[in-house]
Design a protein around this motif. Structure first.
Motif, short mmCIF file in Angstrom:
data_model
loop_
_atom_site.label_atom_id
_atom_site.label_comp_id
_atom_site.label_asym_id
_atom_site.label_seq_id
_atom_site.Cartn_x
_atom_site.Cartn_y
_atom_site.Cartn_z
N LYS A 93 62.38 -38.22 -0.27
CA LYS A 93 62.73 -38.33 -1.60
C LYS A 93 62.86 -39.44 -2.43
O LYS A 93 62.74 -40.15 -2.46
N LEU A 94 62.12 -39.52 -4.02
CA LEU A 94 62.65 -40.73 -4.45
C LEU A 94 63.66 -39.85 -5.99
O LEU A 94 63.68 -39.83 -6.55
N VAL A 95 64.55 -41.11 -5.90
CA VAL A 95 65.79 -40.82 -6.81
C VAL A 95 65.97 -41.69 -8.46
O VAL A 95 66.23 -41.09 -8.59
N SER A 96 64.36 -42.82 -8.18
CA SER A 96 64.31 -43.34 -9.14
C SER A 96 63.18 -43.52 -9.46
O SER A 96 62.73 -43.82 -8.67
N LEU A 97 62.56 -43.20 -10.49
CA LEU A 97 61.42 -43.83 -11.27
C LEU A 97 61.54 -45.57 -11.40
O LEU A 97 60.26 -46.63 -11.30
N PHE A 98 62.63 -45.86 -11.82
CA PHE A 98 62.68 -47.71 -11.45
C PHE A 98 63.41 -47.79 -10.67
O PHE A 98 62.81 -49.60 -11.16
N GLU A 99 63.80 -47.81 -9.22
CA GLU A 99 64.20 -48.15 -8.70
C GLU A 99 63.84 -47.62 -7.37
O GLU A 99 64.57 -46.37 -6.63
N PRO A 100 62.26 -47.55 -7.29
CA PRO A 100 61.80 -46.53 -6.42
C PRO A 100 62.08 -47.22 -4.65
O PRO A 100 62.71 -46.61 -3.83
N HIS A 101 62.97 -48.17 -4.73
CA HIS A 101 63.78 -48.02 -2.92
C HIS A 101 64.79 -48.13 -2.93
O HIS A 101 64.65 -47.77 -1.28
#
Length: 444
Positions: free
Chosen positions: A276-284
């Motif tokens: 899962k990707l939980v943020s477009l701006f903090e992909p880490h």
């Protein structure tokens, strides 16, 4: 051109006769005794391919001290710039050249350039000083884990899709300014409306219908962006190259958001947390679940502290590994630094396992106490029940250390963007905490 040190300090640099002033003075004295650390910071501030000529920049010594002030007092860059201009104690600590008042943009640019490895080396040097002064010998340690959150909103499929649409629309407007002739339509209002409808939908049928419309809008906007990227020539100069690089950064992330939304909402699939990707701006950012408590989005930290309360070691983990898998690596790092295993160690029940106990004993740990026994006998862990109670109570003290780090030194949430700066932020908080504690433990 940047100097390492402020060549001549002002005779008016005086610290206030206050608890904070005395603390800053003690930290300043330790930094003066370890001026060789400035070389590490200088390498971080030196940009590759840029000649060391031109106007003099903020001295390396001032950059390091300003960074410590920021984390020690938990100030924003704007507040730090004000206090450096207003406070005599802050100016005395920062060693700013006479007449200099750095702006918030300068402070931000220079402080963020200090790498996590540099902060870690500063912490190691501080622990060496603590060992020399007999404040911390590393013979009795405790290990625990916590989470530092990334600076993001609580993720959901609809909010991530809405983020994707508005970022793409922003890029399309930038493409128009660069000379793109691609016809496109701004679907931001429609995307936001669908996202809100999903958030307050009362039935699954209504929610799925809005999801289909939101996904259709996202696909259409992504097609506009692809057309603009194909038509916008690289001949537009550095601005065009930067725009293309930004598109290349966001495009795979947007595709991942679309894919995971379709898998979960339309396909009914349970997407694993690791995919899962939980943020477009903090992909880490990782999904961290500890027991049955709240879900956090950031990174898991494993910490080792000693009797003094100093943070002896810290590891920023990738993903959400089980505590039981991280005890031995933390002990290995401790042995590598101190040259021997701790005599006694204590850890939370999540670190307990028969294999961990056996290996710790084999490495030379005499007493290895786990807060929850997890099927282990007290006689196997320590030499007596009295020792077990002492170590169990000693382990509880790390909770206070973690609480102080989160409340007073900003470790609850990282406000810097990107994984590299996330690590630097965490380590800078740890160094500021350790320096303040070292100053309090050192006799005047």
């Amino acid at each position: 051109m940047r100097q390492e040190r402020t060549v001549q300090s002002s005779v008016f640099d005086l610290f206030a006769e206050h608890e904070i002033g005395r603390e800053l003075k003690a930290i300043s004295q330790w930094l003066d005794e370890h001026r060789d650390l400035l070389g590490l910071v200088t390498r971080d501030l030196r940009r590759h391919g840029v000649r060391e000529t031109g106007r003099a920049g903020l001295p390396t010594e001032a950059v390091l001290r300003c960074a410590l002030l920021k984390q020690h007092r938990q100030l924003s860059y704007q507040e730090l710039a004000f206090h450096l201009d207003d406070s005599a104690s802050f100016r005395a600590f920062a060693r700013l050249p006479w007449g200099w008042s750095p702006k918030k943009s300068v402070l931000h640019k220079t402080i963020c350039a200090i790498r996590a490895q540099t902060w870690e080396e500063i912490n190691r040097r501080l622990l060496t000083s603590a060992r020399r002064d007999r404040l911390e010998n590393g013979k009795v340690v405790r290990v625990d884990s916590t989470v530092t959150a990334a600076f993001i909103h609580t993720p959901s499929d609809n909010s991530l899709l809405w983020d994707a649409v508005r970022v793409m629309v922003r890029l399309l407007y930038a493409a128009d300014a660069l000379g793109s002739a691609t016809p496109w339509h701004d679907h931001c209002r429609a995307a936001k409306k669908r996202a809100r409808t999903i958030e307050y939908a009362r039935s699954r049928l209504q929610r799925v219908k809005s999801y289909r419309e939101l996904l259709r809008i996202t696909h259409k906007t992504l097609a506009y962006l692809d057309q603009a990227a194909a038509q916008l020539p690289l001949a537009t100069g550095p601005a065009g190259e930067l725009w293309q690089a930004t598109v290349c950064h966001y495009r795979p992330l947007i595709e991942q958001i679309i894919a995971q939304s379709e898998r979960r909402v339309l396909g009914g699939e349970a997407v694993p947390a690791g995919e899962k990707l939980v943020s477009l701006f903090e992909p880490h950012a990782d999904i961290i679940v500890k027991g049955r408590r709240d879900v956090d989005y950031g990174h898991k930290l494993n910490l080792t502290t000693g009797r003094s309360g100093l943070i002896l070691d810290l590891v920023i983990e990738a993903g959400n590994p089980a505590d039981s898998e991280r005890l031995l690596p933390m002990l290995e790092r401790h042995i590598a630094f101190y040259g021997q295993a701790p005599r006694q160690a204590a850890a939370d029940g999540g670190f307990a396992s028969r294999a961990n106990l056996s290996q710790a004993k084999a490495w030379g740990v005499r007493d290895m106490a786990f807060h929850k026994k997890a099927g282990l006998k007290i006689e196997d862990m320590v030499k007596s029940r009295w020792v077990y109670r002492k170590l169990r109570n000693f382990r509880a003290g790390i909770e206070a250390d973690i609480s102080c780090l989160k409340r007073a030194y900003g470790l609850a949430c990282c406000t810097w963007r990107g994984l590299t700066r996330f690590k630097a932020y965490v380590w800078s908080s740890v160094v500021a905490y350790n320096l303040a504690l070292f100053a309090r433990l050192t006799p005047n």
